[in-house]
Design an enzyme around this catalytic site. Structure first.
Site, PDB file in Angstrom:
ATOM      1  N   CYS A  22      30.004 -51.438  10.244  1.00 26.70           N
ATOM      2  CA  CYS A  22      30.977 -50.369  10.061  1.00 26.70           C
ATOM      3  C   CYS A  22      32.260 -50.785  10.790  1.00 26.70           C
ATOM      4  O   CYS A  22      32.411 -51.954  11.153  1.00 26.70           O
ATOM      5  CB  CYS A  22      30.454 -49.020  10.552  1.00 26.70           C
ATOM      6  SG  CYS A  22      29.942 -48.980  12.279  1.00 26.70           S
ATOM      7  N   THR A  23      33.164 -49.868  11.011  1.00 29.07           N
ATOM      8  CA  THR A  23      34.465 -50.222  11.587  1.00 29.07           C
ATOM      9  C   THR A  23      34.365 -50.730  13.016  1.00 29.07           C
ATOM     10  O   THR A  23      34.852 -51.809  13.344  1.00 29.07           O
ATOM     11  CB  THR A  23      35.418 -49.010  11.552  1.00 29.07           C
ATOM     12  OG1 THR A  23      35.474 -48.486  10.232  1.00 29.07           O
ATOM     13  CG2 THR A  23      36.816 -49.417  11.991  1.00 29.07           C
TER      14      THR A  23
END
Length: 343
Positions: free
Chosen positions: A199-200
């Protein structure tokens, strides 16, 4: 004592320009049982206000999730302040790849039920039983394994402009939506496949890895520090970059360029483009992808109807906005029917 931001975005932007100091955009998170989130919230607001910290932070009984910016000259002071809090000592700080002095224009620290809206009942599984963390080198190696299924834990509008090669990118509006979809798609491979997530910045994978282990997945891995830390390691260590396109970020920058690949299209004309904008009509504020040509033609609006509205006097526009719910919830970021070439 000031415990809330009192300046408008325009006033804060002016002060940033006036100060003439470079700022760093930083994100960090930590899962930890916090007995009284409100006390920590007030403490952080007071201390961060002294350091000219701006940004958006959520605190709950399960921990903290922060996306902030700070004058670069105050970075060490910020680290010292965080180290003075036992569970944040030596916490990893993800420093943005591309900087922008106006990534945030106010300081918001809120107490919430969850630091990420995952919709899960944490009492039903062991949230500390997480997957194996991998650095960029280990992630690249496992990504090449034919026995690996790599899953993007972000939403559709994030993965649309950039993702890892060969990754599964669920077409979802929320993190919670992706959890069940992925489980159903991989239900026959809980024991014989490597579930590799990213994810980020790592926070969504932290909870998702524990959830999937609870659901019976045997080989669960996650990218340590997310795309942000991966990119930093790739550059510092001279590794192959397997991420194509941009990394979507939740501040005024909207994205960071990771590779020169453009994997998305303008939602209005279909030409290759990966620039997110918000519709200039404040009553709409739709997040969508728009190329420079369409931005000029449409006055940075998503539709001719919104173009007509922004031509009206500001007072009239304000009257039209009264009582209108948050448009991001209505249009689900890039899925509006007014967009011809949406994903």
């Amino acid at each position: 004592m000031q415990l809330y931001n009192k300046l408008s975005a325009q006033e804060r932007a002016h002060l940033i320009d006036e100060a003439g100091k470079d700022r760093l955009t930083i994100s960090f998170y930590q899962y930890y049982k916090i007995e009284n989130p409100q006390i920590l919230r007030d403490h952080l607001f007071i201390e961060w206000n002294k350091l000219s910290v701006l940004g958006r932070t959520y605190i709950s009984n399960e921990g903290i999730n922060a996306q902030i910016s700070v004058p670069s000259e105050n970075l060490e002071a910020l680290k010292s302040q965080l180290d003075s809090i036992s569970f944040l000592k030596d916490c990893r700080l993800n420093i943005a790849i591309e900087q922008g002095n106006k990534s945030f224009l106010k300081l918001t620290v809120k107490v919430r039920d969850k630091i990420v809206a995952d919709g899960l009942n944490d009492e039903t599984f062991d949230v500390t039983n997480i997957g194996i963390h991998l650095d960029a080198e280990g992630f690249n190696k496992l990504l090449e394994d034919p026995n690996t299924v790599c899953v993007d834990m972000r939403n559709h509008y994030e993965s649309e402009i950039g993702h890892f090669k060969t990754a599964v990118t669920p077409d979802v509006d929320t993190f919670r939506d992706s959890l069940d979809i992925i489980e159903v798609q991989l239900k026959d491979h809980k024991e014989d496949k490597n579930l590799l997530m990213y994810c980020t910045g790592g926070i969504r994978c932290e909870k998702a890895s524990a959830y999937y282990k609870h659901k019976g997945f045997k080989n669960v891995f996650q990218l340590e520090g997310g795309i942000i830390e991966y990119t930093r390691q790739v550059k510092n260590k001279g590794l192959e970059n397997k991420f194509i396109g941009k990394n979507f970020v939740f501040d005024h920058r909207m994205s960071e360029r990771i590779s020169n690949d453009i994997v998305a299209n303008c939602h209005q004309c279909g030409e290759p483009c990966d620039t997110h904008v918000n519709c200039a009509n404040e009553a709409c504020h739709l997040l969508f992808i728009q190329c420079e040509k369409c931005a000029k033609k449409m006055n940075t609006c998503c539709s001719t109807a919104c173009q007509d509205i922004i031509k009206l006097p500001l007072e009239v526009q304000k009257e039209l906005r009264k009582g209108i719910p948050n448009s991001n919830k209505i249009f689900k970021k890039g899925r509006s029917e007014v967009l011809t070439y949406k994903k």
